[in-house]
Design an enzyme around this catalytic site. Structure first.
Site, mmCIF file in Angstrom:
data_model
loop_
_atom_site.group_PDB
_atom_site.id
_atom_site.type_symbol
_atom_site.label_atom_id
_atom_site.label_comp_id
_atom_site.label_asym_id
_atom_site.label_seq_id
_atom_site.Cartn_x
_atom_site.Cartn_y
_atom_site.Cartn_z
ATOM 1 N N ARG A 113 0.788 -1.226 0.000
ATOM 2 C CA ARG A 113 0.000 0.000 0.000
ATOM 3 C C ARG A 113 0.825 1.283 0.000
ATOM 4 O O ARG A 113 0.570 2.192 -0.784
ATOM 5 C CB ARG A 113 -0.932 0.063 1.226
ATOM 6 C CG ARG A 113 -2.177 -0.763 1.095
ATOM 7 C CD ARG A 113 -2.546 -1.362 2.423
ATOM 8 N NE ARG A 113 -1.576 -2.371 2.754
ATOM 9 C CZ ARG A 113 -1.657 -3.644 2.336
ATOM 10 N NH1 ARG A 113 -2.693 -4.026 1.658
ATOM 11 N NH2 ARG A 113 -0.711 -4.522 2.606
ATOM 12 N N THR A 114 1.786 1.368 0.904
ATOM 13 C CA THR A 114 2.472 2.652 1.085
ATOM 14 C C THR A 114 3.265 3.009 -0.174
ATOM 15 O O THR A 114 3.164 4.135 -0.682
ATOM 16 C CB THR A 114 3.388 2.599 2.325
ATOM 17 O OG1 THR A 114 2.616 2.083 3.409
ATOM 18 C CG2 THR A 114 3.915 3.969 2.682
ATOM 19 N N LYS B 125 25.884 -3.952 -0.691
ATOM 20 C CA LYS B 125 27.359 -3.927 -0.700
ATOM 21 C C LYS B 125 27.912 -3.236 0.536
ATOM 22 O O LYS B 125 29.102 -2.983 0.627
ATOM 23 C CB LYS B 125 27.848 -3.187 -1.943
ATOM 24 C CG LYS B 125 27.391 -3.762 -3.252
ATOM 25 C CD LYS B 125 27.901 -2.886 -4.402
ATOM 26 C CE LYS B 125 26.965 -2.909 -5.581
ATOM 27 N NZ LYS B 125 27.165 -1.754 -6.453
ATOM 28 N N ARG C 242 11.164 3.804 3.720
ATOM 29 C CA ARG C 242 10.743 2.792 4.710
ATOM 30 C C ARG C 242 11.983 2.001 5.106
ATOM 31 O O ARG C 242 12.759 1.578 4.241
ATOM 32 C CB ARG C 242 9.685 1.855 4.150
ATOM 33 C CG ARG C 242 9.421 0.691 5.118
ATOM 34 C CD ARG C 242 8.203 -0.099 4.769
ATOM 35 N NE ARG C 242 6.986 0.644 5.070
ATOM 36 C CZ ARG C 242 5.768 0.114 4.993
ATOM 37 N NH1 ARG C 242 5.614 -1.138 4.638
ATOM 38 N NH2 ARG C 242 4.701 0.835 5.271
ATOM 39 N N HIS D 62 4.630 5.891 11.644
ATOM 40 C CA HIS D 62 4.115 5.726 10.276
ATOM 41 C C HIS D 62 3.136 6.884 10.044
ATOM 42 O O HIS D 62 1.928 6.699 9.934
ATOM 43 C CB HIS D 62 3.417 4.367 10.153
ATOM 44 C CG HIS D 62 3.208 3.900 8.737
ATOM 45 N ND1 HIS D 62 3.383 4.713 7.624
ATOM 46 C CD2 HIS D 62 2.826 2.682 8.242
ATOM 47 C CE1 HIS D 62 3.110 4.019 6.540
ATOM 48 N NE2 HIS D 62 2.781 2.789 6.883
HETATM 49 N N1 CP Z 1 -0.447 -0.140 5.833
HETATM 50 C C1 CP Z 1 0.783 -0.331 5.310
HETATM 51 O O1 CP Z 1 1.787 0.338 5.700
HETATM 52 O O2 CP Z 1 0.816 -1.286 4.347
HETATM 53 P P1 CP Z 1 2.094 -1.743 3.518
HETATM 54 O O3 CP Z 1 3.055 -2.378 4.518
HETATM 55 O O4 CP Z 1 1.608 -2.694 2.493
HETATM 56 O O5 CP Z 1 2.735 -0.511 2.930
#
Ligand code: CP
Length: 309
Positions: free
Chosen positions: A59-60, A88, A109, A137
């Site tokens: 999603r993100t 590396k 991320r 998040h």
């Molecule tokens: N909700 C969320 O962060 O989903 P993903 O891990 O798929 O990005």
């Protein structure tokens, strides 16, 4: 406000005031016709977004990329650290310095808590935290707030149950902080070993926020306006043995919803494993797929405010 945005990175939901959150959500509403393909937008033509994902995501990453592309921009990046020079031994700081030379904004991320904060020190373009370990998040929280406001008419005056892995869950840490800025009541539902961290509980007490902690969904379901479910995150546990002690410790199924308010909405940041049975999906109470779709207009609004285009 937008000039502040231009200088800033987005590391935690606490980076925003209530007014700034409202501005993002209002702009996200205006983005809906673009997401639906009813309006064409080219504000980001010639701009590049780097999506650097050192942890898995559906999603993100995809919603950030869809957001950028819906506004005429382009994306570069990687979805697995194994395909980058991190493999590396390149440091995160060096990766960020390099990506900042290629892109106008960076979405990061990373499995380490504090990674986005560190990255922001090495980037002269905005860094957006797309999840740092068990830390924060913030963009998930923005879309969660957008969903609550859309479904219930307001964020305030709701009793929100937050269930699952409250210890390691970055989505619920950020969401709880955000909800504490509004007039809400919260009930935390988790096994004793996965309770909300002490520093967040202490923050709620300091602010005088009304909240309770319970072990089972059934204890509180009938009181709730929103039930926010989360996954028990196998990948965050120190050992598989620890995970197995709490795995499958609770779940939601359709029959349980008979004892809930007619206008209860069930949310989940997704992915789910087995904590919400498929028979809930067809009820009007299930809003988690709409919630995931709301990631696109919300992230469009954030990108636009950060870039001032
Ligand atoms: N909700 C969320 O962060 O989903 P993903 O891990 O798929 O990005």
């Amino acid at each position: 406000m937008s000039s502040e945005f231009k200088k800033n990175h987005v590391v935690a939901i606490d980076d925003f005031t209530v007014d700034e959150i409202r501005t993002i959500l209002d702009l996200a509403e205006e983005m809906t016709p673009i997401v639906e393909g009813k309006k064409i937008n080219k504000d980001f033509e010639g701009k590049i977004l780097a999506t650097l994902f050192f942890e898995p995501s559906t999603r993100t990453r995809l919603s950030f990329e869809a957001a950028m592309k819906r506004m005429g921009g382009r994306c570069i990046g990687f979805a697995r650290p194994g395909t980058s020079s991190a493999k590396k031994g390149e440091s995160l700081a060096d990766t960020i310095r390099v990506a900042a030379g290629y892109a106008d904004m960076i979405v990061l991320r990373h499995p380490q808590e504090g990674a986005a904060q560190l990255a922001s020190k090495f980037s002269d373009v905005p860094v957006i935290n797309a999840g740092d370990g068990a830390g924060h998040h913030p963009t998930q929280t923005l879309l969660d707030l957008f969903t609550i406001r859309k479904e219930k008419g307001s964020i305030s005056d709701n009793h929100i149950g937050i269930a699952g892995d409250l210890k390691y869950g970055r989505t619920v840490h950020s969401l709880t902080k955000a909800l504490s800025m509004f007039e809400t009541e919260m009930t935390f539902i988790s096994p004793p070993s996965l309770r909300m961290p002490k520093e967040i509980i202490d923050m709620l007490k300091r602010k005088g926020v009304k909240f309770q902690e319970v072990k089972n969904i059934e204890e509180t379901l009938s009181n709730l306006d929103i039930l926010y479910m989360t996954r028990i995150q196998r990948e965050r546990f120190p050992s598989d043995e620890d995970y197995k002690k709490v795995a499958r410790s609770y779940h939601l199924e359709r029959e349980m919803l008979e004892n809930s308010k007619d206008d209860l909405k069930v949310m989940h940041p997704l992915p789910r494993v087995d904590e919400i049975k498929a028979d809930v999906d067809e009820t009007p109470k299930a809003r988690y797929f709409e919630q995931a779709a709301n990631g696109v207009p919300t992230r469009m609004a954030l990108l636009k405010l950060l870039q001032e285009v």
